[in-house]
Design an enzyme around this catalytic site. Structure first.
Site, mmCIF file in Angstrom:
data_model
loop_
_atom_site.group_PDB
_atom_site.id
_atom_site.type_symbol
_atom_site.label_atom_id
_atom_site.label_comp_id
_atom_site.label_asym_id
_atom_site.label_seq_id
_atom_site.Cartn_x
_atom_site.Cartn_y
_atom_site.Cartn_z
ATOM 1 N N GLU A 50 0.862 -1.179 0.000
ATOM 2 C CA GLU A 50 0.000 0.000 0.000
ATOM 3 C C GLU A 50 0.899 1.230 0.000
ATOM 4 O O GLU A 50 1.849 1.315 0.786
ATOM 5 C CB GLU A 50 -0.897 0.030 1.244
ATOM 6 C CG GLU A 50 -1.954 -1.055 1.274
ATOM 7 C CD GLU A 50 -2.777 -1.013 2.560
ATOM 8 O OE1 GLU A 50 -2.572 -0.094 3.372
ATOM 9 O OE2 GLU A 50 -3.624 -1.907 2.738
ATOM 10 N N ASP A 61 -5.333 9.369 10.201
ATOM 11 C CA ASP A 61 -3.977 8.898 10.465
ATOM 12 C C ASP A 61 -3.442 9.420 11.786
ATOM 13 O O ASP A 61 -3.704 10.559 12.181
ATOM 14 C CB ASP A 61 -3.037 9.332 9.328
ATOM 15 C CG ASP A 61 -3.391 8.651 8.022
ATOM 16 O OD1 ASP A 61 -3.684 7.442 8.070
ATOM 17 O OD2 ASP A 61 -3.391 9.318 6.971
ATOM 18 N N TYR A 176 -10.361 -4.481 4.073
ATOM 19 C CA TYR A 176 -9.409 -4.028 5.088
ATOM 20 C C TYR A 176 -10.182 -3.847 6.391
ATOM 21 O O TYR A 176 -11.028 -2.966 6.505
ATOM 22 C CB TYR A 176 -8.788 -2.703 4.630
ATOM 23 C CG TYR A 176 -7.643 -2.168 5.471
ATOM 24 C CD1 TYR A 176 -7.645 -2.224 6.854
ATOM 25 C CD2 TYR A 176 -6.552 -1.566 4.851
ATOM 26 C CE1 TYR A 176 -6.598 -1.725 7.601
ATOM 27 C CE2 TYR A 176 -5.496 -1.048 5.587
ATOM 28 C CZ TYR A 176 -5.519 -1.134 6.962
ATOM 29 O OH TYR A 176 -4.482 -0.625 7.696
#
Length: 279
Positions: A50, A61, A176
């Protein structure tokens, strides 16, 4: 249409082992070093890669990946240069799947149709766009699928059985699963909870399920690998880059080896996962 991602997971299923999925931010700490890291990842043990698309407001994040994005942007990384990086990687590796991960704003600014065409031509296999929900599939997801790219969706501990069908509807390649609630790299996953979630999700889909967020050590990677089809490592690799830099934030001779050394140890953990489970 079968993609590199489909072929890689088919091979891993045949080998009876989970995938090691590595995440690095494009252009961190600079374009050339980032490309060197990218090229070195498969030999170190990465099964899928990725690549983070740097963005100035990465809301999902944690501090490590936020800092990596800022380093990349400061070094002049753009979406165009990220696609050039994939193209350069493909010149020497036509097998390892590449997934671009990030936020919609840079893609929208680039132009959706142009981006999808350029990404496919460069050798990108899939996209993870964390801030586009299923309700917006006409925006990018469906055009990406038509362009021959896998569109990979995130599921979280709060994605219940009512929400899951919408999440899975146009997802391909793999799902995911975010092992913890919150931002990346801030807590360790609960293996028992992850196992329960993976089992529940597998009742709804035949897609491979890769688990990420918070996995940092070979032992954690092995534990997750025993219950999932793939283990995603991101913040730990980004931290390995950061701690290898000099006082001015520049790459050193130890930058690439810092990442590849960690990937090798994580790969050993992932590869041992099913052996341990079988004993």
């Amino acid at each position: 249409m079968t993609t590199r991602i489909d072929r890689r997971f088919a091979a891993l299923t045949k080998a009876a082992r989970p995938a090691l999925v590595t995440f690095v931010t494009a252009g961190d700490p600079d374009h050339e070093t980032s490309l060197s890291i990218l090229r070195a990842l498969p030999a170190a043990g990465a099964d899928l890669i990725e690549i983070g698309m740097p963005f100035s407001d990465p809301m999902a994040d944690g501090p490590a990946i936020q800092a990596a994005g800022l380093r990349a942007l400061k070094s002049g990384q753009t979406l165009k240069r990220t696609l050039a990086m994939v193209r350069a990687f493909r010149a020497g590796d036509d097998e390892t799947p590449i997934v671009l991960m990030g936020y919609y704003n840079p893609i929208y600014s680039y132009g959706n149709a142009r981006f999808l065409a350029d990404a496919k031509e460069a050798g990108v296999d899939g996209l993870i766009v964390v801030d586009l929900p299923p309700e917006e599939d006409e925006e990018l997801c469906l055009p990406a699928i038509r362009a021959g790219l896998n569109f990979i969706r995130l599921a979280t501990p709060t994605t219940d059985d009512r929400r899951l069908p919408a999440v899975l509807a146009n997802t391909s390649g793999f799902l995911y699963y975010v092992s913890i609630a919150g931002i990346t790299g801030t807590a360790a996953p609960d293996t028992t909870a992850v196992a329960d979630a993976v089992t529940r999700i597998k009742d709804h889909t035949g897609l491979p399920i890769c688990v990420g967020f918070g996995v940092k050590t070979p032992n954690q990677a092995a534990a997750i690998g025993r219950v999932a089809d793939g283990v995603v490592i991101g913040s730990a690799l980004v931290e390995a880059i950061r701690t290898s830099l000099d006082e001015a934030g520049r790459a050193t001779e130890g930058t690439v080896p810092a990442v590849t050394g960690l990937v090798r140890s994580l790969a050993e953990g992932v590869r041992a996962a099913r052996q341990i489970a079988a004993e």
